[in-house]
Enzyme design. Structure first.
Site, mmCIF file in Angstrom:
data_model
loop_
_atom_site.group_PDB
_atom_site.id
_atom_site.type_symbol
_atom_site.label_atom_id
_atom_site.label_comp_id
_atom_site.label_asym_id
_atom_site.label_seq_id
_atom_site.Cartn_x
_atom_site.Cartn_y
_atom_site.Cartn_z
ATOM 1 N N GLU A 94 17.643 25.321 63.590
ATOM 2 C CA GLU A 94 17.547 26.985 63.990
ATOM 3 C C GLU A 94 16.023 27.535 64.140
ATOM 4 O O GLU A 94 16.112 28.353 64.994
ATOM 5 C CB GLU A 94 18.104 27.565 62.564
ATOM 6 C CG GLU A 94 19.403 27.360 62.201
ATOM 7 C CD GLU A 94 20.596 28.054 63.208
ATOM 8 O OE1 GLU A 94 20.055 28.926 64.233
ATOM 9 O OE2 GLU A 94 21.744 27.599 63.681
ATOM 10 N N SER A 365 56.861 44.793 8.459
ATOM 11 C CA SER A 365 56.009 44.215 7.142
ATOM 12 C C SER A 365 54.570 43.620 7.301
ATOM 13 O O SER A 365 54.251 43.212 6.426
ATOM 14 C CB SER A 365 57.188 43.259 6.591
ATOM 15 O OG SER A 365 58.127 44.166 6.176
#
Length: 683
Positions: A94, A365
C-alpha cells in the site's frame, strides 16, 4: 554591435526572467500557503480518531456472549497485537515509503500520473496509508475535487498530530476487508478463525491484498483472484526487502484454510440478561446509547454460561412446548452477589418482556421467611408456639379470614419452624399482626424489595407484588448471613484501547441483616425438605425431596395465578416464578409443580460435581435438639429430635414432657438416628 536578432534575444531573456520570477513567486506563495495550511492544521489540533466499533459482551469465563454493531464488525487491536507479517505486507503493497514521507508520496504521485497518461486512463493509485486513513475516517468515497482537497487537509492534520505508528494502527483497524469486516482483527477471525497476532506470512499477504478490492480479492468470493493478489503482495515484499525469495516461495506454496467462520449467534446467549447489562451500562454506569452500541466497549459480565444453559434446557424439559404458561428465572452467587443465570421468558424472539425484572407478581408464601426473620428480631424464636385453627381477623374493624391449603389446620399450638415447613397461613398472619403491620413493610425494604408494600394483614401471605430478581436477591441475603452485595451484572468495562473505564469493587457491600437472625431463618427454611416436621400437613418440599442430594433451604409460594419456588445452598441461590402473562388462574396440578421441579433440577445440575456444603453456624447462635411438636428440648423418649438453632440466649431450657415412654406416639414412630442422618438430617 547590434544585429537584427538582438531585440529578439533581449525579449527572450526578459521572458525567461519573468518566467523565473513567476516561478519563484509561485514557489514562495505555495510555501506560504503550505505553511499556512500546516499552521492552521496545528491550530485546529488533532482530529478525532473515533470510529464505530463493535461493543462486545463476555461471560465470567471470557466467552463472548454478545455484540452490538452497525453492520460493520470492528475489533480494535493495538499495533503490537498484529503480526509483523501483516504490518510489513500492508506497508509493502500500500505505501512502501510510509515511514519516510509526511503524508504524501510525491514521487509515487508523479509516477501514477505518468502511468495514467500512458494508459489514457486511471490505472495506478498513489494514495498513501495516511490519505486512505483520512478518507476512511472523515470522508465519502466520491471522486470530486472538493473531497480530494478535504482528504489532503485531513492528511496534513493526521501527520502533524499523530505518530506514524498511531496512524498505521488506526488504518489497520478501519480498512474494509469485505463481508462487513472492518479492521484486520475482524478480518482475521472471519477468514482464518484466529487473531491478527497469529497470522502467518501467507495469510498476512492474502489479507493485505483484499482492501484494494474487497469484492474482487476476497478468497471467499474468488479464490483464484485472491491467490493472484497474494502473489503480488509477496513479490512486493521481496522487492522492498521485507522477505527473501525463499520465504516468498514457501508462503506462496502454503495451503491456506479459509474457515469463513460464521459469526456466533451471540444474541441468543442469555438475551434477557444482555438487555439488563445494557440497561445498567446506561442507568448505573452513565454510558450514552451510542457508546454502548458502537463505542468498542468490552463488557465483562457475571454470567455463568454453564448455568444459563442448564436453566434454559431445564425449562424446555419440564414445561411442554404446547403450554402457554410463562416463567421468570434467576440465579445468584450469594458470596459475591453475581447474577449467574437469568431468563425472563420462554422465548425471547416471541417476547422480550423480562418477567424476572419487569413483571410484578404476588409472591405468596415466599414472603414468609422475611416475616419470620423480622419476628426473630422481635422476641420470637423457632420454638414460639401459636395456635393453627380457622380464624377471623378483625384489624381496624374489617374482617379477614385466611385459609390454609386444603383447609388443613393443626387445631393446636405449633412452632414457628413447623409453621414455616408446612406453610401455615394462620400462624403467619398472627405473627404479622402481633409485630405490627408496618414491621414487615420495613423489613421488605431492608431486604431490598423495590415495589410498594401494602400495610394489610394479607401482606404476610405475599399479596403485594414483587419482582422475581428482588426476591432471589432477598434470599441471597439470608444465604450469606445478611450482606447486601448484589445483584451484580457487570464486573469490568474497558474501552477499545483496553483502558479500564469501570471495575466492580468487591468491597461495594454492606451488612443489612443481623447475622444470627439470618442464619436461624435459613435453618428454619431447611424444614420444607424435612419430612420429620410433618404434622397435620405435608412439608411443602415433600414432592421434590427425593430428587435432592444435598442440604438446601427454601420456600415455595402460590396464589391462584402465581407459582413460586426460591431456595439456596451456601453456594447458590435460585428462584422461579411460573404463571400466565394475562393473570389467568393456574388450574392444572401439573402446572403448579413446574416451579419446584425447575428449581430442583437446576440446583442439582448446577452444583453437580461440587462438594455438598453445609450451613455453618456463625457466632451468636446456639444449636439445641428440639422436639418439633412441643418446641422443647428433646429427651431420649421423644420420637423426633431435630437440631434447631436459636439466637443465643433465646433457646428453650425446658425438656419435653409429652413423651414419657417411647413408641406411644403413632405420628412420630420411634427411630434412632445413625451418624449419617445426624450429619444430613434432611434425608
Amino acid at each position: 554591435m547590434e544585429t537584427q536578432t538582438t531585440p529578439k534575444i533581449r525579449k527572450a531573456k526578459w521572458g525567461l526572467r519573468l518566467m523565473l520570477l513567476a516561478l519563484i513567486t509561485f514557489a514562495i506563495l505555495l510555501s506560504v500557503l503550505t505553511a499556512a495550511v500546516y499552521l492552521y492544521a496545528k491550530i485546529l489540533g488533532p482530529p478525532p480518531l473515533s470510529v464505530p466499533q463493535s461493543t462486545l459482551y463476555y461471560a465470567q469465563n471470557g466467552k463472548q456472549i454478545g455484540e452490538s454493531n452497525s453492520g460493520q464488525q470492528r475489533y480494535w487491536v493495538p499495533l503490537d497485537g498484529i503480526s509483523e507479517n501483516a504490518i510489513d505486507a500492508t506497508i509493502s503493497i500500500e505505501d512502501r515509503n510510509f515511514y519516510h514521507h509526511h503524508g504524501f508520496d510525491y514521487r509515487r504521485m508523479a509516477g501514477a500520473v505518468a502511468a495514467d497518461m500512458k494508459a489514457m486512463g486511471k490505472v495506478q493509485g498513489a494514495s498513501t496509508i495516511t490519505q486512505q486513513y483520512a478518507r476512511n475516517l472523515f470522508l465519502t468515497l466520491d471522486k470530486t475535487w472538493e473531497r480530494k482537497l478535504k482528504e489532503a487537509f485531513y492528511t496534513i492534520r493526521l501527520e502533524s498530530s499523530y505518530s506514524k505508528d498511531r496512524i498505521l494502527e488506526g488504518y489497520l483497524n478501519t480498512i474494509n476487508y469485505g463481508h462487513g469486516k472492518y479492521g484486520i482483527e475482524a478480518a482475521s477471525r472471519y477468514y482464518f478463525g484466529k487473531s491478527a497476532k497469529q497470522l502467518t506470512l501467507a495469510e498476512a499477504a492474502m489479507l493485505a491484498g483484499i482492501p484494494n478490492g474487497p469484492g474482487v480479492y476476497s478468497p471467499v468470493i474468488s479464490p483464484e483472484k485472491a491467490k493472484k493478489r497474494q502473489l503480488a503482495v509477496l513479490q512486493s515484499m521481496v522487492k522492498n526487502g521485507y522477505i527473501t525469495k525463499k520465504q516468498a516461495t514457501v508462503a506462496a506454496n502454503e495451503t491456506i484454510k479459509i474457515v469463513q467462520k460464521a459469526d456466533p449467534d451471540t444474541n441468543r446467549i442469555a438475551p434477557y440478561f444482555q438487555d439488563l447489562v445494557k440497561k445498567q451500562l446506561k442507568t448505573k454506569l452513565g454510558f450514552d446509547d451510542r457508546t454502548i452500541a458502537l463505542g468498542g466497549l468490552k463488557v465483562y459480565t457475571t454470567l455463568d454460561v454453564k448455568q444459563q444453559k442448564i436453566a434454559e434446557e431445564t425449562v424446555k424439559e419440564i414445561i411442554p412446548a404446547s403450554s402457554q404458561i410463562q416463567l421468570g428465572f434467576a440465579a445468584i452467587n450469594p458470596k459475591n452477589g453475581f447474577v449467574t443465570a437469568l431468563t425472563g421468558g420462554r422465548d425471547y424472539a416471541e417476547s422480550s418482556f423480562n418477567r424476572a425484572t419487569q413483571a410484578t407478581r404476588q409472591p405468596g408464601s415466599t414472603m414468609k421467611p422475611l416475616l419470620y426473620y423480622a419476628a426473630l428480631n422481635h422476641g420470637f424464636t423457632p420454638a414460639t408456639m401459636l395456635k393453627s385453627e380457622p380464624t377471623v381477623f378483625r384489624p381496624g374493624g374489617s374482617s379477614y379470614r385466611p385459609h390454609n391449603f386444603n383447609s388443613q389446620y393443626a387445631n393446636r399450638d405449633i412452632t414457628m419452624m413447623q409453621a414455616l415447613a408446612v406453610s401455615d397461613n394462620i400462624y403467619a398472619v398472627k405473627t404479622h399482626l402481633l409485630l405490627g403491620q408496618d414491621v414487615l413493610v420495613q423489613t421488605a425494604k431492608q431486604f431490598g424489595l423495590t415495589t410498594p408494600m401494602e400495610k394489610v394483614p394479607s401482606l404476610a401471605l405475599g399479596t403485594s407484588g414483587v419482582h422475581l430478581l428482588d426476591m432471589v436477591n432477598a434470599y441471597s441475603l439470608l444465604a450469606n448471613g445478611g450482606t447486601q452485595n448484589g445483584p451484580v451484572f457487570i464486573t469490568k468495562v474497558e474501552d477499545y484501547k483496553g483502558r479500564v473505564l469501570y471495575a466492580y469493587d468487591k468491597h461495594e457491600k454492606k451488612r443489612v441483616l443481623d447475622k444470627a437472625a439470618a442464619f436461624v431463618t435459613s435453618q428454619m427454611m431447611t424444614g420444607m425438605f424435612d419430612k420429620r416436621l410433618n404434622g397435620y400437613a405435608r412439608v411443602t418440599g415433600a414432592s421434590i425431596v427425593k430428587s435432592l442430594t444435598r442440604p438446601y433451604a427454601g420456600k415455595s409460594g402460590s396464589t391462584n395465578t402465581d407459582s413460586w419456588m426460591i431456595g439456596f445452598s451456601p453456594q447458590l441461590v435460585s428462584g422461579v416464578w411460573v404463571g400466565y402473562d394475562n393473570g389467568q388462574e393456574i388450574t392444572l396440578a401439573a402446572d403448579k409443580m413446574y416451579a419446584k421441579k425447575i428449581w430442583a433440577r437446576f440446583m442439582e445440575k448446577a452444583l453437580a460435581g461440587r462438594p455438598a456444603a453445609e450451613f455453618k453456624p456463625p457466632k451468636g447462635v446456639t444449636g439445641v435438639e428440639i422436639d418439633p411438636e412441643t418446641g422443647k428440648i428433646a429427651t431420649e423418649n421423644c420420637p423426633v429430635a431435630r437440631l434447631t438453632y436459636f439466637i443465643s440466649g433465646t433457646e428453650p431450657a425446658e425438656p419435653c414432657s409429652k413423651h414419657p415412654a417411647a413408641g406411644e406416639n403413632e405420628l412420630y414412630p420411634k427411630k434412632h438416628r445413625n451418624w449419617l442422618e445426624k450429619l444430613f438430617p434432611f434425608f
